[in-house]
Scaffold this motif. Sequence first.
Motif, PDB file in Angstrom:
ATOM      1  N   PRO A 167       6.402  -9.131 -12.062  1.00  0.00           N
ATOM      2  CA  PRO A 167       7.684  -8.428 -12.200  1.00  0.00           C
ATOM      3  C   PRO A 167       7.546  -6.915 -12.081  1.00  0.00           C
ATOM      4  O   PRO A 167       8.442  -6.246 -11.555  1.00  0.00           O
ATOM      5  CB  PRO A 167       8.189  -8.847 -13.587  1.00  0.00           C
ATOM      6  N   ASP A 168       6.419  -6.369 -12.548  1.00  0.00           N
ATOM      7  CA  ASP A 168       6.226  -4.921 -12.425  1.00  0.00           C
ATOM      8  C   ASP A 168       6.185  -4.496 -10.965  1.00  0.00           C
ATOM      9  O   ASP A 168       6.745  -3.456 -10.590  1.00  0.00           O
ATOM     10  CB  ASP A 168       4.933  -4.510 -13.133  1.00  0.00           C
ATOM     11  N   TYR A 169       5.520  -5.305 -10.117  1.00  0.00           N
ATOM     12  CA  TYR A 169       5.492  -4.967  -8.694  1.00  0.00           C
ATOM     13  C   TYR A 169       6.839  -5.248  -8.037  1.00  0.00           C
ATOM     14  O   TYR A 169       7.283  -4.496  -7.161  1.00  0.00           O
ATOM     15  CB  TYR A 169       4.379  -5.721  -7.979  1.00  0.00           C
ATOM     16  N   MET A 201       6.130   2.934 -17.820  1.00  0.00           N
ATOM     17  CA  MET A 201       5.667   3.449 -16.531  1.00  0.00           C
ATOM     18  C   MET A 201       6.788   3.591 -15.498  1.00  0.00           C
ATOM     19  O   MET A 201       6.750   4.497 -14.667  1.00  0.00           O
ATOM     20  CB  MET A 201       4.594   2.520 -15.954  1.00  0.00           C
ATOM     21  N   ARG A 202       7.770   2.691 -15.524  1.00  0.00           N
ATOM     22  CA  ARG A 202       8.740   2.621 -14.419  1.00  0.00           C
ATOM     23  C   ARG A 202      10.149   3.081 -14.764  1.00  0.00           C
ATOM     24  O   ARG A 202      10.867   3.564 -13.892  1.00  0.00           O
ATOM     25  CB  ARG A 202       8.838   1.178 -13.898  1.00  0.00           C
ATOM     26  N   ARG A 249       0.810  -1.226   0.000  1.00  0.00           N
ATOM     27  CA  ARG A 249       0.000   0.000   0.000  1.00  0.00           C
ATOM     28  C   ARG A 249       0.836   1.266   0.000  1.00  0.00           C
ATOM     29  O   ARG A 249       0.294   2.354  -0.187  1.00  0.00           O
ATOM     30  CB  ARG A 249      -0.955  -0.028   1.196  1.00  0.00           C
ATOM     31  N   SER A 250       2.144   1.128   0.171  1.00  0.00           N
ATOM     32  CA  SER A 250       3.027   2.298   0.092  1.00  0.00           C
ATOM     33  C   SER A 250       3.553   2.517  -1.323  1.00  0.00           C
ATOM     34  O   SER A 250       4.236   3.517  -1.582  1.00  0.00           O
ATOM     35  CB  SER A 250       4.211   2.131   1.052  1.00  0.00           C
ATOM     36  N   LEU A 251       3.242   1.595  -2.246  1.00  0.00           N
ATOM     37  CA  LEU A 251       3.743   1.628  -3.616  1.00  0.00           C
ATOM     38  C   LEU A 251       2.567   1.628  -4.592  1.00  0.00           C
ATOM     39  O   LEU A 251       1.425   1.383  -4.192  1.00  0.00           O
ATOM     40  CB  LEU A 251       4.640   0.405  -3.860  1.00  0.00           C
ATOM     41  N   PRO A 252       2.797   1.907  -5.884  1.00  0.00           N
ATOM     42  CA  PRO A 252       1.695   1.864  -6.849  1.00  0.00           C
ATOM     43  C   PRO A 252       0.985   0.511  -6.887  1.00  0.00           C
ATOM     44  O   PRO A 252      -0.221   0.440  -7.109  1.00  0.00           O
ATOM     45  CB  PRO A 252       2.386   2.163  -8.182  1.00  0.00           C
TER      46      PRO A 252
END
Length: 287
Positions: free
Chosen positions: A172-174, A221-222, A156-159
């Motif tokens: 992998p994106d997370y 996005m990253r 919840r602290s990240l996208p």
Amino acid sequence: MSNPKVSIMITTRNRLSDLKRTCDVLTRLNPPPHEVLVTADGCTDGTVEYLKANHPDFRLTINQQGRGSVASRAAMMQQATGDLVLALDDDSYPEQLNCLDTLAQIFAKHPKLAIATFPQRTDEYPETLTQKDFGPSKPVRSFANSGACLRVSTYRSLPGFEPMFFHMYEEPDYAIQCIANDWQVYYFPEITIRHHYSPIRRNEVRNHHLHARNEFWSVIMRCPNPYCIPLALYRILSQARYALSRGPQWLIQEPKWWWQALIAFPQALKRRQALSWNGYRAWLKHP
């Protein structure tokens, strides 16, 4: 985190026979989970009726129209009231009935651990069904939502999981987000996952296109400038090389995902939350 509460989440779409088997195992876990969250994502095969009749204590979310496994998991990660969430597929479950105690111990020993992922005995790779040694614990660059545990406060602290992916590549994106922000993603063999890998609703070419498209969007996005465009082009070529390895019929279909990626490119750009290059490179260097 002392005595963490462990939730379990599953997203399912028209695979009732697999889901029944998984639910049966979940009812035998000792200790039991804090809660079980299930999203019926556009189900029309009696899944909703089965869950209401046989597992009324499960927290059921019903998507009348399918939103995809990624958006379903993203929603459940916000709804969960546990400290940890064990992510499973409707055709996967832990083999150790005391696994939730083991999870609590793992996360207590590793305060910077964001994701714990586990080996799978899967019909996709029959040699794993009788495998005895799954190797040592180690850092990894991704995980599988068919058998992984996530720290809720970190998530919840990240996208988090990107809903526009629909299906594939949210892991992998997370993991990129976690590693770039100094959180750990680790493989632990203490728990094994039995993954029956149902053939229902699986299509190799379609999944390849979803994976390739979402990988491309993830770079947009990253990945920070000036590395974003060259890496995105590299990903396109890398996926084309893979398609070629599967045969000409795969390669000639590559433009399908290119077109999908292009149509939603403005949306991906709008959702861009670039990481630092040092953080992104740390993920690239992970095994």
